[in-house]
Motif scaffolding. Structure first.
Motif, PDB file in Angstrom:
ATOM      1  N   GLY A 109       0.824  -1.220   0.000  1.00 40.63           N
ATOM      2  CA  GLY A 109       0.000   0.000   0.000  1.00 40.63           C
ATOM      3  C   GLY A 109       0.845   1.252   0.000  1.00 40.63           C
ATOM      4  N   ILE A 110       0.210   2.343  -0.401  1.00 36.73           N
ATOM      5  CA  ILE A 110       0.865   3.658  -0.437  1.00 36.73           C
ATOM      6  C   ILE A 110      -0.243   4.697  -0.207  1.00 36.73           C
ATOM      7  CG2 ILE A 110       0.677   4.040  -2.965  1.00 36.73           C
ATOM      8  CD1 ILE A 110       3.751   4.953  -2.674  1.00 36.73           C
ATOM      9  N   PRO A 111       0.066   5.826   0.445  1.00 37.69           N
ATOM     10  CA  PRO A 111      -1.001   6.825   0.628  1.00 37.69           C
ATOM     11  C   PRO A 111      -1.653   7.196  -0.705  1.00 37.69           C
ATOM     12  CG  PRO A 111       0.947   7.433   1.892  1.00 37.69           C
ATOM     13  CD  PRO A 111       1.331   6.250   1.051  1.00 37.69           C
ATOM     14  N   GLY A 112      -2.961   7.366  -0.693  1.00 38.30           N
ATOM     15  CA  GLY A 112      -3.711   7.620  -1.926  1.00 38.30           C
ATOM     16  C   GLY A 112      -3.183   8.788  -2.756  1.00 38.30           C
ATOM     17  N   GLN A 113      -2.743   9.828  -2.083  1.00 39.65           N
ATOM     18  CA  GLN A 113      -2.257  11.010  -2.821  1.00 39.65           C
ATOM     19  C   GLN A 113      -0.892  10.747  -3.452  1.00 39.65           C
ATOM     20  OE1 GLN A 113      -2.925  10.684   0.425  1.00 39.65           O
ATOM     21  NE2 GLN A 113      -3.190  12.659   1.411  1.00 39.65           N
ATOM     22  N   LYS A 114      -0.317   9.572  -3.199  1.00 41.05           N
ATOM     23  CA  LYS A 114       1.044   9.278  -3.666  1.00 41.05           C
ATOM     24  C   LYS A 114       1.074   8.286  -4.817  1.00 41.05           C
ATOM     25  CE  LYS A 114       3.016  12.099  -1.193  1.00 41.05           C
ATOM     26  NZ  LYS A 114       3.850  13.112  -1.805  1.00 41.05           N
ATOM     27  N   ILE A 115      -0.102   7.940  -5.323  1.00 38.18           N
ATOM     28  CA  ILE A 115      -0.139   6.952  -6.408  1.00 38.18           C
ATOM     29  C   ILE A 115       0.584   7.500  -7.654  1.00 38.18           C
ATOM     30  CG2 ILE A 115      -1.723   5.752  -8.007  1.00 38.18           C
ATOM     31  CD1 ILE A 115      -3.541   5.357  -5.516  1.00 38.18           C
ATOM     32  N   HIS A 116       0.491   8.796  -7.876  1.00 34.88           N
ATOM     33  CA  HIS A 116       1.187   9.366  -9.045  1.00 34.88           C
ATOM     34  C   HIS A 116       2.705   9.257  -8.913  1.00 34.88           C
ATOM     35  CE1 HIS A 116       1.421  12.921  -6.403  1.00 34.88           C
ATOM     36  NE2 HIS A 116       2.486  13.239  -7.120  1.00 34.88           N
ATOM     37  N   CYS A 117       3.204   9.132  -7.675  1.00 33.63           N
ATOM     38  CA  CYS A 117       4.648   8.975  -7.464  1.00 33.63           C
ATOM     39  C   CYS A 117       5.077   7.575  -7.931  1.00 33.63           C
ATOM     40  CB  CYS A 117       5.011   9.179  -6.007  1.00 33.63           C
ATOM     41  SG  CYS A 117       4.195  10.598  -5.256  1.00 33.63           S
ATOM     42  N   THR A 118       4.201   6.587  -7.700  1.00 30.50           N
ATOM     43  CA  THR A 118       4.457   5.233  -8.197  1.00 30.50           C
ATOM     44  C   THR A 118       4.432   5.244  -9.720  1.00 30.50           C
ATOM     45  OG1 THR A 118       3.379   4.375  -6.231  1.00 30.50           O
ATOM     46  CG2 THR A 118       3.700   2.830  -8.021  1.00 30.50           C
ATOM     47  N   CYS A 119       3.535   6.056 -10.272  1.00 33.94           N
ATOM     48  CA  CYS A 119       3.425   6.185 -11.722  1.00 33.94           C
ATOM     49  C   CYS A 119       4.715   6.778 -12.307  1.00 33.94           C
ATOM     50  CB  CYS A 119       2.223   7.075 -12.037  1.00 33.94           C
ATOM     51  SG  CYS A 119       1.843   7.122 -13.755  1.00 33.94           S
ATOM     52  N   LEU A 120       5.311   7.706 -11.592  1.00 32.21           N
ATOM     53  CA  LEU A 120       6.591   8.293 -12.050  1.00 32.21           C
ATOM     54  C   LEU A 120       7.653   7.196 -12.170  1.00 32.21           C
ATOM     55  CD1 LEU A 120       8.453  10.792 -12.599  1.00 32.21           C
ATOM     56  CD2 LEU A 120       8.811  10.920 -10.123  1.00 32.21           C
ATOM     57  N   ALA A 121       7.716   6.306 -11.180  1.00 32.21           N
ATOM     58  CA  ALA A 121       8.703   5.219 -11.209  1.00 32.21           C
ATOM     59  C   ALA A 121       8.418   4.265 -12.367  1.00 32.21           C
ATOM     60  CB  ALA A 121       8.680   4.461  -9.875  1.00 32.21           C
ATOM     61  N   LYS A 122       7.148   3.917 -12.542  1.00 33.53           N
ATOM     62  CA  LYS A 122       6.783   2.980 -13.604  1.00 33.53           C
ATOM     63  C   LYS A 122       7.101   3.567 -14.981  1.00 33.53           C
ATOM     64  CE  LYS A 122       3.212   2.568 -15.905  1.00 33.53           C
ATOM     65  NZ  LYS A 122       1.806   2.564 -16.376  1.00 33.53           N
ATOM     66  N   LYS A 123       6.740   4.840 -15.158  1.00 33.27           N
ATOM     67  CA  LYS A 123       6.973   5.471 -16.465  1.00 33.27           C
ATOM     68  C   LYS A 123       8.462   5.598 -16.755  1.00 33.27           C
ATOM     69  CE  LYS A 123       2.900   8.006 -17.687  1.00 33.27           C
ATOM     70  NZ  LYS A 123       2.126   9.195 -17.366  1.00 33.27           N
ATOM     71  N   THR A 124       9.230   5.984 -15.759  1.00 29.81           N
ATOM     72  CA  THR A 124      10.675   6.133 -15.976  1.00 29.81           C
ATOM     73  C   THR A 124      11.277   4.787 -16.373  1.00 29.81           C
ATOM     74  OG1 THR A 124      10.652   7.841 -14.262  1.00 29.81           O
ATOM     75  CG2 THR A 124      12.813   7.078 -14.984  1.00 29.81           C
ATOM     76  N   LEU A 125      10.831   3.711 -15.721  1.00 25.17           N
ATOM     77  CA  LEU A 125      11.318   2.376 -16.072  1.00 25.17           C
ATOM     78  C   LEU A 125      10.920   2.030 -17.511  1.00 25.17           C
ATOM     79  CD1 LEU A 125      12.558  -0.393 -15.413  1.00 25.17           C
ATOM     80  CD2 LEU A 125      10.281  -1.102 -14.664  1.00 25.17           C
ATOM     81  N   LYS A 126       9.677   2.271 -17.869  1.00 22.10           N
ATOM     82  CA  LYS A 126       9.216   1.917 -19.225  1.00 22.10           C
ATOM     83  C   LYS A 126      10.037   2.670 -20.277  1.00 22.10           C
ATOM     84  CE  LYS A 126       5.488  -0.705 -18.535  1.00 22.10           C
ATOM     85  NZ  LYS A 126       4.149  -0.849 -18.073  1.00 22.10           N
ATOM     86  N   PHE A 127      10.280   3.969 -20.027  1.00 18.27           N
ATOM     87  CA  PHE A 127      11.071   4.766 -20.978  1.00 18.27           C
ATOM     88  C   PHE A 127      12.499   4.224 -21.085  1.00 18.27           C
ATOM     89  CE2 PHE A 127       8.090   8.498 -19.941  1.00 18.27           C
ATOM     90  CZ  PHE A 127       7.330   8.293 -21.080  1.00 18.27           C
ATOM     91  N   ALA A 128      13.072   3.831 -19.953  1.00 20.37           N
ATOM     92  CA  ALA A 128      14.443   3.288 -19.960  1.00 20.37           C
ATOM     93  C   ALA A 128      14.477   1.989 -20.771  1.00 20.37           C
ATOM     94  CB  ALA A 128      14.934   3.057 -18.526  1.00 20.37           C
ATOM     95  N   LEU A 129      13.459   1.141 -20.590  1.00 23.24           N
ATOM     96  CA  LEU A 129      13.416  -0.141 -21.322  1.00 23.24           C
ATOM     97  C   LEU A 129      13.209   0.097 -22.805  1.00 23.24           C
ATOM     98  CD1 LEU A 129      11.294  -2.229 -18.795  1.00 23.24           C
ATOM     99  CD2 LEU A 129      13.742  -2.477 -19.243  1.00 23.24           C
ATOM    100  N   ASN A 130      12.376   1.073 -23.137  1.00 26.50           N
ATOM    101  CA  ASN A 130      12.152   1.413 -24.559  1.00 26.50           C
ATOM    102  C   ASN A 130      13.434   1.907 -25.208  1.00 26.50           C
ATOM    103  OD1 ASN A 130       9.508   0.754 -24.626  1.00 26.50           O
ATOM    104  ND2 ASN A 130       8.740   2.846 -24.395  1.00 26.50           N
ATOM    105  N   GLU A 131      14.172   2.691 -24.446  1.00 33.50           N
ATOM    106  CA  GLU A 131      15.405   3.246 -24.964  1.00 33.50           C
ATOM    107  C   GLU A 131      16.408   2.127 -25.238  1.00 33.50           C
ATOM    108  OE1 GLU A 131      18.935   6.080 -23.373  1.00 33.50           O
ATOM    109  OE2 GLU A 131      18.448   4.056 -22.736  1.00 33.50           O
ATOM    110  N   TYR A 132      16.389   1.086 -24.399  1.00 36.63           N
ATOM    111  CA  TYR A 132      17.303  -0.055 -24.589  1.00 36.63           C
ATOM    112  C   TYR A 132      17.009  -0.770 -25.900  1.00 36.63           C
ATOM    113  CZ  TYR A 132      19.583  -4.537 -23.888  1.00 36.63           C
ATOM    114  OH  TYR A 132      20.368  -5.659 -24.045  1.00 36.63           O
ATOM    115  N   LYS A 133      15.721  -0.904 -26.183  1.00 39.25           N
ATOM    116  CA  LYS A 133      15.324  -1.620 -27.401  1.00 39.25           C
ATOM    117  C   LYS A 133      15.682  -0.813 -28.615  1.00 39.25           C
ATOM    118  CE  LYS A 133      11.086  -3.486 -25.571  1.00 39.25           C
ATOM    119  NZ  LYS A 133       9.705  -3.357 -25.913  1.00 39.25           N
TER     120      LYS A 133
END
Ligand code: FES
Length: 133
Positions: A109-133
């Motif tokens: 769990g994470i505080p409700g107002q912090k879900i966008h912070c998890t989204c920042l981590a997920k998006k940064t990872l996805k962009f890094a993986l895309n860049e690798y490809k």
């Protein structure tokens, strides 16, 4: 009470889980890989920025090492630690499938107002993986 205990209590009051608090205080996987195989810096809508660097085994495409740095809140740091822990030993394909909910579940769990912070981590990872490809 020590400074660390004070911060721990404040994070608890804010609604962070024990594992999120531990990741934040212990700075799990905070850092940068020299000569990374994949790397990306991304700024989210809140104005905070995360950087992810990865070492990837070229044949198997398995993520051997994952580090992150952030200018951001406890939500960004606990999510960055969680996502980098989750992807170690996984293939790029498996890592790409990780969604916010998986990271939030991992953290317990994470505080409700912090879900966008998890989204920042997920998006940064996805962009890094895309860049690798
Ligand atoms: Fe920006 Fe948490 S408020 S990452």
């Amino acid at each position: 009470m020590s400074g660390k205990e004070d911060i721990k209590n404040l994070l608890k009051i804010s609604g962070y889980s024990n594992i999120a608090i531990e990741y934040f205080l212990e700075k799990v996987n905070v850092g940068k890989i020299d000569n990374p195989d994949a790397y990306f810096v991304h700024t989210g809508p809140c104005g905070d920025t995360m950087e992810i660097s990865l070492a990837i085994e070229p044949d198997s495409k398995v993520i051997k090492e994952a580090k992150f740095q952030a200018i951001g809140c406890a939500g960004a740091f606990s999510s960055g630690s969680a996502i980098t822990e989750m992807i170690k030993g996984k293939t790029i394909e498996q890592a790409e499938k990780i969604e916010e909910e998986d990271v939030i579940d991992w953290l317990g769990g994470i505080p409700g107002q912090k879900i966008h912070c998890t989204c920042l981590a997920k998006k940064t990872l996805k962009f890094a993986l895309n860049e690798y490809k």
